[in-house]
Design a protein around this motif. Structure first.
Motif, PDB file in Angstrom:
ATOM      1  N   LEU A  53      32.061  24.694  29.855  1.00  0.00           N
ATOM      2  CA  LEU A  53      31.799  26.108  30.161  1.00  0.00           C
ATOM      3  C   LEU A  53      33.092  26.930  30.001  1.00  0.00           C
ATOM      4  O   LEU A  53      33.084  28.041  29.457  1.00  0.00           O
ATOM      5  N   ARG A  88      36.231  38.219  26.069  1.00  0.00           N
ATOM      6  CA  ARG A  88      35.321  37.920  27.192  1.00  0.00           C
ATOM      7  C   ARG A  88      34.600  39.183  27.646  1.00  0.00           C
ATOM      8  O   ARG A  88      33.418  39.171  27.928  1.00  0.00           O
ATOM      9  N   LEU A  89      35.385  40.274  27.726  1.00  0.00           N
ATOM     10  CA  LEU A  89      34.817  41.533  28.208  1.00  0.00           C
ATOM     11  C   LEU A  89      33.673  41.997  27.300  1.00  0.00           C
ATOM     12  O   LEU A  89      32.642  42.477  27.775  1.00  0.00           O
ATOM     13  N   PHE A  94      29.656  36.477  32.874  1.00  0.00           N
ATOM     14  CA  PHE A  94      29.752  35.314  33.757  1.00  0.00           C
ATOM     15  C   PHE A  94      28.899  35.520  35.007  1.00  0.00           C
ATOM     16  O   PHE A  94      28.931  36.587  35.623  1.00  0.00           O
ATOM     17  N   ILE A  95      28.172  34.484  35.350  1.00  0.00           N
ATOM     18  CA  ILE A  95      27.443  34.502  36.633  1.00  0.00           C
ATOM     19  C   ILE A  95      27.947  33.294  37.415  1.00  0.00           C
ATOM     20  O   ILE A  95      27.959  32.170  36.900  1.00  0.00           O
ATOM     21  N   PHE A  96      28.394  33.575  38.640  1.00  0.00           N
ATOM     22  CA  PHE A  96      29.044  32.522  39.412  1.00  0.00           C
ATOM     23  C   PHE A  96      28.091  31.947  40.465  1.00  0.00           C
ATOM     24  O   PHE A  96      27.104  32.574  40.848  1.00  0.00           O
ATOM     25  N   ASN A 100      30.746  36.021  43.521  1.00  0.00           N
ATOM     26  CA  ASN A 100      32.107  36.522  43.247  1.00  0.00           C
ATOM     27  C   ASN A 100      32.174  38.031  43.040  1.00  0.00           C
ATOM     28  O   ASN A 100      32.949  38.510  42.202  1.00  0.00           O
ATOM     29  N   ARG A 161      26.229  42.789  36.673  1.00  0.00           N
ATOM     30  CA  ARG A 161      27.619  42.882  36.204  1.00  0.00           C
ATOM     31  C   ARG A 161      27.811  42.069  34.917  1.00  0.00           C
ATOM     32  O   ARG A 161      28.463  42.514  33.979  1.00  0.00           O
ATOM     33  N   ASP A 173      27.412  29.488  36.240  1.00  0.00           N
ATOM     34  CA  ASP A 173      27.827  28.278  36.942  1.00  0.00           C
ATOM     35  C   ASP A 173      26.979  28.162  38.209  1.00  0.00           C
ATOM     36  O   ASP A 173      27.179  28.921  39.158  1.00  0.00           O
TER      37      ASP A 173
ATOM     38  N   THR B 292      38.624  36.322  39.337  1.00  0.00           N
ATOM     39  CA  THR B 292      37.364  36.926  38.875  1.00  0.00           C
ATOM     40  C   THR B 292      37.657  38.092  37.931  1.00  0.00           C
ATOM     41  O   THR B 292      37.026  38.232  36.885  1.00  0.00           O
ATOM     42  N   LEU B 295      38.668  36.809  34.684  1.00  0.00           N
ATOM     43  CA  LEU B 295      37.542  36.198  33.983  1.00  0.00           C
ATOM     44  C   LEU B 295      36.628  37.253  33.356  1.00  0.00           C
ATOM     45  O   LEU B 295      36.142  37.077  32.247  1.00  0.00           O
ATOM     46  N   ILE B 296      36.405  38.336  34.079  1.00  0.00           N
ATOM     47  CA  ILE B 296      35.494  39.346  33.529  1.00  0.00           C
ATOM     48  C   ILE B 296      36.201  40.247  32.511  1.00  0.00           C
ATOM     49  O   ILE B 296      35.592  41.154  31.968  1.00  0.00           O
ATOM     50  N   GLY B 297      37.493  39.994  32.297  1.00  0.00           N
ATOM     51  CA  GLY B 297      38.170  40.679  31.197  1.00  0.00           C
ATOM     52  C   GLY B 297      39.161  41.750  31.597  1.00  0.00           C
ATOM     53  O   GLY B 297      39.623  42.489  30.727  1.00  0.00           O
ATOM     54  N   ALA B 374      37.883  31.021  39.374  1.00  0.00           N
ATOM     55  CA  ALA B 374      36.741  31.839  39.801  1.00  0.00           C
ATOM     56  C   ALA B 374      35.430  31.089  39.583  1.00  0.00           C
ATOM     57  O   ALA B 374      34.451  31.305  40.306  1.00  0.00           O
ATOM     58  N   LEU B 375      35.416  30.221  38.578  1.00  0.00           N
ATOM     59  CA  LEU B 375      34.194  29.452  38.295  1.00  0.00           C
ATOM     60  C   LEU B 375      34.035  28.268  39.233  1.00  0.00           C
ATOM     61  O   LEU B 375      32.938  27.775  39.434  1.00  0.00           O
TER      62      LEU B 375
END
Lengths: 230, 377
Positions: A53, A88-89, A94-96, A100, A161, A173, B292, B295-297, B374-375
């Motif tokens: 991942l 990434r943006l 991402f879903i945690f 988060n 988000r 995740d 976080t 991770l989200i940029g 964060a993951l």
């Protein structure tokens, strides 16, 4: 019509350490995930699910192999882009496991933040965030702080988000670990619907057997190798 | 979207409490700065008060502020007749203790000749000395008001005027009285002691000495040349105003100034360490959120902004609280706390620099955070 390959991984390996201390987390792994597909990564703890991942999320670099995301080769023995966070943006949501959400932002601002980071104006970001929250049926909690949201509500805000910048890849995740089975089913159905609507692929690490029937494909990781079960 | 502001607003109580703690620390720093300034200013105020150009003192002494100086009081006539001297006046200084309203006041008595140099510079209430005897002009810090009376020696004096910010380097408030009264106060013995002296056949002291003669020169007259002229009289010495101020700073105030300066340095160092520790702790508590964000940029500048802005806000609010507190309580200090705008500016500069440097530790920790944390797993 053949669907576009969104995630294309070829010959990816990841090892830590060297010599006798070397640990092979992933070995010569190939994986293709198509637009609209919802796939699960299964396996015991330490089998390499999170490592995979992280590689797809451009968080850690593989030791070998190639990684293409949304038709763009991003790794070939080295990262081919310097702006991985921007990548990434723009392309990955991402879903945690534990949502988060940033505790100091309300639900709307948590969603609007990624939009503003991507360059949207505050007004545009707020409007889109509210749309997403309404779509995920938590619009009535738009001004609530994360601490005041229930587990299901918080996870929906986190999904909003993840979807804010309309990513082609959503990495999750344990997205339902904190939810009861009814809510877990609802969240998975929602993710399937979003994947279909946005032509995105969803790759989820999960141990939750109750939701396995919601995935198009299940991949088992054993000793760093991938086995396609379905 | 300003993340630093949102985070502060979310944890407002803790932020305010931290600022309050920092504000108290800043209050102490500012108080030390004020005391330091006050000490120097008080000492210089006394020597500047007569607005003299030269000081004529006892030979081989450094003047009345550094050591005892006694010269005949007719020296003033000789000095006044020197070429280039516009006016001159005799002056005495002594520290006395006197009972007042059930307490004992420690006062710095300055005797001067009415109508000549050496009197108070600016009277803030009442008037100057008009009678030949038993009148006082008092520094307000002594706690006396117009019309109050106090017994000094064998006589009762009335307060007819008030001055401000006039005290010696020890912080004793000044009182101004006529030279004649000051000389009596210096030499007059208590009745039993006077009787013993009389029985021994020792004549009473004449009282005809003063601590110094101060002189103001005509415009364009070189003070050094007048000083050299006075030094030709073997029983006298002379100092320029600048010499006198220098001696006062070096011999009287210097040690105290160094002591306070050193303490101030230690306080600033402690403040820097405390700020660094607070910022570092605040950052460490946010590592998961920072992971976080990465991770989200979120770019590094967003994360650095979050830490540095909070750090600077903490410093500025703490300093602001410190300033408000010290300005509220400074008049209750037994010694004068003198705060100049430049002090606040210098401290603001120091605190801002400390905050930015201190946040460097937090920024370093934040930039090292692996977004994978964060993951989980």
């Amino acid at each position: 019509m053949e669907r576009k390959v969104i995630v294309d991984i070829k010959g990816v390996a990841k090892h830590y350490g060297a010599g006798e201390a070397r640990v092979d987390a992933l070995r010569n792994l190939d994986l293709q995930v198509h637009a609209g597909e919802v796939v699960a990564l299964l396996g015991p703890s330490g089998s390499g699910k999170t490592t995979l991942l992280n590689i797809i999320g451009c968080i850690i670099a593989p030791s070998e192999g190639q990684v293409s995301l949304d038709g763009e080769l991003v790794f070939d023995t080295r990262w081919l882009r310097n702006d991985l966070r921007r990548l990434r943006l723009d392309k990955i949501g991402f879903i945690f496991q534990a949502h988060n959400l940033l505790p100091f932002l309300n639900a709307t601002d948590n969603v609007a933040l990624v939009l503003q980071l991507a360059g949207k104006s505050r007004a545009q970001a707020q409007e889109r965030a509210l749309e997403l929250l309404d779509y995920l049926e938590v619009g009535n909690r738009a001004r609530a702080m994360p601490a005041l949201l229930s587990g299901g509500e918080a996870q929906r805000v986190a999904i909003a988000r993840a979807l804010a910048n309309t990513p082609r890849i959503i990495l999750a995740d344990e997205p339902t670990a904190a939810l009861d089975s009814a809510r877990a089913g609802i969240v998975m159905d929602l993710l399937r619907k979003l994947a279909a609507e946005q032509e995105a692929c969803i790759i989820a690490v999960t141990h939750d057997e109750k939701i396995l029937d919601r995935f198009d494909r299940l991949f088992h990781l054993r000793d760093g190798r991938l086995e396609d079960d379905r | 979207m300003n993340l630093a502001f949102r985070d502060v607003r979310h944890n407002l109580f803790r932020f305010v409490l931290t600022c309050l703690g920092l504000g108290l620390l800043m209050t102490v720093v500012l108080a030390m700065m004020g005391i330091y300034n006050g000490l120097v200013s008080d000492a210089l105020n006394i020597v500047k008060a007569p607005q003299a150009d030269i000081w004529v003192v006892e030979a081989d002494t450094q003047g009345p502020f550094a050591e005892a100086s006694k010269i005949p009081d007719d020296t003033r006539d000789a000095v006044a007749r020197l070429h280039g001297v516009a006016e001159a006046g005799s002056i005495t200084y002594q520290t006395i203790e006197a009972p007042f309203k059930g307490a004992t006041l420690r006062l710095y008595a300055i005797g001067y000749e009415r109508g000549r140099l050496g009197g108070p510079r600016a009277i803030v209430a009442g008037r100057g000395l008009e009678a030949s005897h038993f009148e006082l002009v008092v520094d307000a810090k002594a706690g006396m008001v117009l019309g109050d009376t106090i017994v000094l020696g064998r006589n009762r004096f009335s307060v007819v005027g008030l001055v401000k910010d006039t005290m010696n380097s020890g912080g004793d408030p000044a009182i101004f009285l006529t030279l004649a009264d000051a000389q009596v106060l210096q030499t007059q013995l208590a009745p039993p002691a006077a009787r013993v002296q009389a029985a021994r056949g020792v004549a009473g002291a004449s009282g005809a000495t003063v601590a110094a003669v101060i002189a103001r020169l005509d415009p364009n007259v070189d003070a050094q040349s007048v000083v050299q002229t006075v030094r030709q009289w073997k029983h006298l010495s002379a100092l320029t105003q600048a010499d006198q101020e220098d001696i006062l700073i070096k011999s009287v105030v210097d040690k105290a100034r160094k002591q306070i300066g050193l303490f101030l340095g230690i306080l600033l160092t402690v403040s820097a360490v405390v700020i660094a520790l607070i910022i570092y702790t605040m950052t460490m508590e946010k590592l998961k959120q920072i992971a976080t964000l990465k991770l989200i940029g979120a770019p590094d500048r967003t994360i650095i902004g979050l830490i540095v802005q909070q750090s600077v806000a903490l410093g500025v609010v703490g300093l602001g609280l410190g300033l408000v507190l010290i300005l509220t309580v400074k008049d209750y200090f037994p010694r004068r706390v003198l705060l100049e705008p430049v002090n606040a500016l210098v401290l603001t500069g120091i605190i801002l620099a400390v905050c930015v440097l201190a946040s460097g530790l937090g920024v370093r920790a934040a930039l090292k955070v692996d977004p994978a944390t964060a993951l989980g797993g």
